[in-house]
Every structure is written in structure tokens, then in C-alpha cells.
Write a protein that holds these residues in place. Structure first.
Motif, PDB file in Angstrom:
ATOM      1  N   GLY A   2      -0.132 -10.152 -17.111  1.00 12.95           N
ATOM      2  CA  GLY A   2      -1.454  -9.581 -17.326  1.00 12.95           C
ATOM      3  C   GLY A   2      -2.304  -9.783 -16.093  1.00 12.95           C
ATOM      4  O   GLY A   2      -1.780  -9.887 -14.985  1.00 12.95           O
ATOM      5  N   LEU A   3      -3.602  -9.876 -16.274  1.00 14.79           N
ATOM      6  CA  LEU A   3      -4.515 -10.082 -15.152  1.00 14.79           C
ATOM      7  C   LEU A   3      -4.960 -11.541 -15.057  1.00 14.79           C
ATOM      8  O   LEU A   3      -5.893 -11.864 -14.326  1.00 14.79           O
ATOM      9  CB  LEU A   3      -5.730  -9.165 -15.295  1.00 14.79           C
ATOM     10  N   GLU A  97      -0.941  -9.604   4.129  1.00 13.53           N
ATOM     11  CA  GLU A  97      -0.662  -8.337   3.445  1.00 13.53           C
ATOM     12  C   GLU A  97       0.623  -8.426   2.625  1.00 13.53           C
ATOM     13  O   GLU A  97       0.697  -7.902   1.510  1.00 13.53           O
ATOM     14  CB  GLU A  97      -0.559  -7.206   4.463  1.00 13.53           C
ATOM     15  N   GLY A  98       1.633  -9.126   3.176  1.00 12.36           N
ATOM     16  CA  GLY A  98       2.887  -9.282   2.447  1.00 12.36           C
ATOM     17  C   GLY A  98       2.708 -10.097   1.177  1.00 12.36           C
ATOM     18  O   GLY A  98       3.241  -9.744   0.121  1.00 12.36           O
ATOM     19  N   MET A  99       1.930 -11.171   1.278  1.00 14.23           N
ATOM     20  CA  MET A  99       1.685 -12.010   0.103  1.00 14.23           C
ATOM     21  C   MET A  99       0.825 -11.276  -0.925  1.00 14.23           C
ATOM     22  O   MET A  99       1.008 -11.430  -2.128  1.00 14.23           O
ATOM     23  CB  MET A  99       1.016 -13.319   0.526  1.00 14.23           C
ATOM     24  N   THR A 100      -0.101 -10.453  -0.434  1.00 14.85           N
ATOM     25  CA  THR A 100      -0.931  -9.666  -1.342  1.00 14.85           C
ATOM     26  C   THR A 100      -0.095  -8.653  -2.101  1.00 14.85           C
ATOM     27  O   THR A 100      -0.225  -8.500  -3.327  1.00 14.85           O
ATOM     28  CB  THR A 100      -2.043  -8.941  -0.563  1.00 14.85           C
ATOM     29  N   GLU A 101       0.786  -7.968  -1.397  1.00 12.83           N
ATOM     30  CA  GLU A 101       1.643  -6.971  -2.048  1.00 12.83           C
ATOM     31  C   GLU A 101       2.569  -7.638  -3.063  1.00 12.83           C
ATOM     32  O   GLU A 101       2.769  -7.122  -4.163  1.00 12.83           O
ATOM     33  CB  GLU A 101       2.462  -6.218  -0.997  1.00 12.83           C
ATOM     34  N   LYS A 102       3.109  -8.810  -2.707  1.00  9.56           N
ATOM     35  CA  LYS A 102       3.981  -9.538  -3.629  1.00  9.56           C
ATOM     36  C   LYS A 102       3.199  -9.962  -4.869  1.00  9.56           C
ATOM     37  O   LYS A 102       3.706  -9.856  -6.001  1.00  9.56           O
ATOM     38  CB  LYS A 102       4.569 -10.759  -2.926  1.00  9.56           C
ATOM     39  N   PHE A 103       1.971 -10.424  -4.665  1.00  8.68           N
ATOM     40  CA  PHE A 103       1.118 -10.833  -5.779  1.00  8.68           C
ATOM     41  C   PHE A 103       0.854  -9.653  -6.712  1.00  8.68           C
ATOM     42  O   PHE A 103       0.962  -9.776  -7.935  1.00  8.68           O
ATOM     43  CB  PHE A 103      -0.202 -11.386  -5.240  1.00  8.68           C
ATOM     44  N   ALA A 110       1.568  -2.797 -14.108  1.00  6.89           N
ATOM     45  CA  ALA A 110       1.869  -1.571 -13.351  1.00  6.89           C
ATOM     46  C   ALA A 110       0.734  -0.565 -13.382  1.00  6.89           C
ATOM     47  O   ALA A 110       0.429   0.071 -12.368  1.00  6.89           O
ATOM     48  CB  ALA A 110       3.152  -0.942 -13.900  1.00  6.89           C
ATOM     49  N   GLU A 111       0.075  -0.435 -14.534  1.00  6.81           N
ATOM     50  CA  GLU A 111      -0.975   0.575 -14.659  1.00  6.81           C
ATOM     51  C   GLU A 111      -2.219   0.250 -13.831  1.00  6.81           C
ATOM     52  O   GLU A 111      -3.063   1.121 -13.593  1.00  6.81           O
ATOM     53  CB  GLU A 111      -1.371   0.764 -16.129  1.00  6.81           C
TER      54      GLU A 111
END
Length: 205
Positions: A2-3, A97-103, A110-111
Motif C-alpha cells: 500500500g502507501l 534515482e535508482g533507489m527512488t525507482e526501486k522504492f 501499480a495504479e
């Protein structure tokens, strides 16, 4: 998934010291800085709007509130270290940026993922809202450093921060909010007594 992790991250920002090792008299956190930048962005946005500029308020609030959220991953690295070289700055940005994308991929449903990619990646762009964010970020640093100066902190880094902030804000002199800031707000900030004021003001000329 979830968030929850996103919300928990807000607590992390309250414990991350801003500009670690610099501020002596007043401790600043990333969370407090983000709130101030959002509030300053609101003020600057009002000025822009009164000057006839169209503001996308949703974009401005998203950019300003979230602009340093990703510091929960790598902390707030000292500016001299962060900007020691373009290569190092680039590497730090790549890691962030890589850690942000992984997070986002692991913790954001997904939505909502595209929404959070928009919110959590670099907000300082060439849009009006991106420029207002960049100005507000430096205005807050200007005020943070000035607070140390008026309290007679002898460390030269605070004057360096202050004058660098002034110079960066002036790069956006095409913005009505910057014109207003230097005409009406900045003089009021400087209109107070502190040790070394005369010499300090000479450096602004």
C-alpha cells in the motif's frame, strides 16, 4: 503493498538533519525545510499570479512538498561534498534515482506508480512551477543562513550560503516573484541590527 511506506518515510524526513554539520544555533530538518519551501512557493505563486502568470497550483504544491522526499534514501549530503565534481554529483543523482525507482516499484501500488514518479523525480525544470520551486528552495536557504549570521556565528560558510543563494535567485530575474522579492521582501530581511552588519551589506553592493 500500500502507501504505508511512503507515509512512514515522512517520519524519516523529520530525523534527517539538513546541511549536516553546518547549522549551529538552529537545527533544520528536511521535513521542516520541505514545509517551508512549499509555503514560500505559495507566496511566490501568488505574486506570479497577480502579475498575470498562470500557475498550475497542483503541480506547484506537488513539486514543492516532495522536492526533497528522496533524501530519505541517501540523506542530505553536505553541499561541498555533493558538488565537489560533476562526476560525483552525477553518481549521487544516479543512485538516488535508482533507489527512488526501486522504492516506487516495490512499495507503491501499480495504479499510483506514475503519479509518484511524477512527484518524486526532479521538480526543478523549465516550467513556471519548476522555476518557482528552484527560487523558493534558495529563498529558504537564504533565510536559514541569515539566521546564523545575525546570531554572530563566525563560520564563513553561512555568508557563502547566503550570497550563493542571492546569486542563484537573481538568475531568475525574469520572474515577477523575484523582482518583487528583491524590491519588497529582501530589504525588510536586511533591516535589522547585527554584529558586522555594515561590512556584510558592503558585500551585497
Amino acid at each position: 503493498m500500500g502507501l504505508n511506506e511512503f507515509i512512514l518515510g515522512l517520519n524519516n524526513l523529520e530525523t534527517i538533519t539538513r546541511a549536516p554539520g553546518f547549522f549551529k544555533y538552529t537545527e533544520h530538518t528536511v521535513a521542516a525545510h520541505s514545509y517551508r519551501v512549499a509555503s514560500i512557493s505559495q507566496v511566490l505563486g501568488d505574486i506570479e499570479e497577480l502579475a498575470g502568470v498562470e500557475i498550475d497550483w497542483k503541480s506547484l504544491y506537488e513539486k514543492s512538498l516532495n522536492h526533497d522526499y528522496t533524501e530519505r534514501f541517501i540523506g542530505d549530503i553536505k553541499t561541498p561534498v555533493k558538488y565537489a565534481s560533476k562526476e560525483l554529483r552525477g553518481m549521487l543523482q544516479t543512485v538516488e534515482e535508482g533507489m527512488t525507482e526501486k522504492f516506487i516499484a516495490q512499495e507503491i501500488p501499480a495504479e499510483f506508480q506514475e503519479i509518484y514518479r511524477r512527484r518524486l523525480f526532479e521538480g526543478k525544470d523549465d516550467t513556471v512551477e519548476g522555476e518557482v520551486l528552484a527560487i523558493a528552495d534558495k529563498v529558504d536557504l537564504l533565510y536559514e543562513s541569515f539566521e546564523e549570521i545575525v546570531k554572530s556565528n563566525p563560520e564563513p560558510v553561512y555568508q557563502e550560503m547566503f550570497f550563493e543563494s542571492v546569486a542563484t535567485i537573481k538568475e531568475y530575474s525574469h520572474r515577477p516573484s523575484v523582482v518583487y522579492f528583491f524590491e519588497y521582501i529582501f530589504p525588510e530581511l536586511l533591516d535589522q541590527d547585527f554584529y558586522g552588519r555594515a561590512e556584510f551589506l558592503k558585500k551585497l553592493i
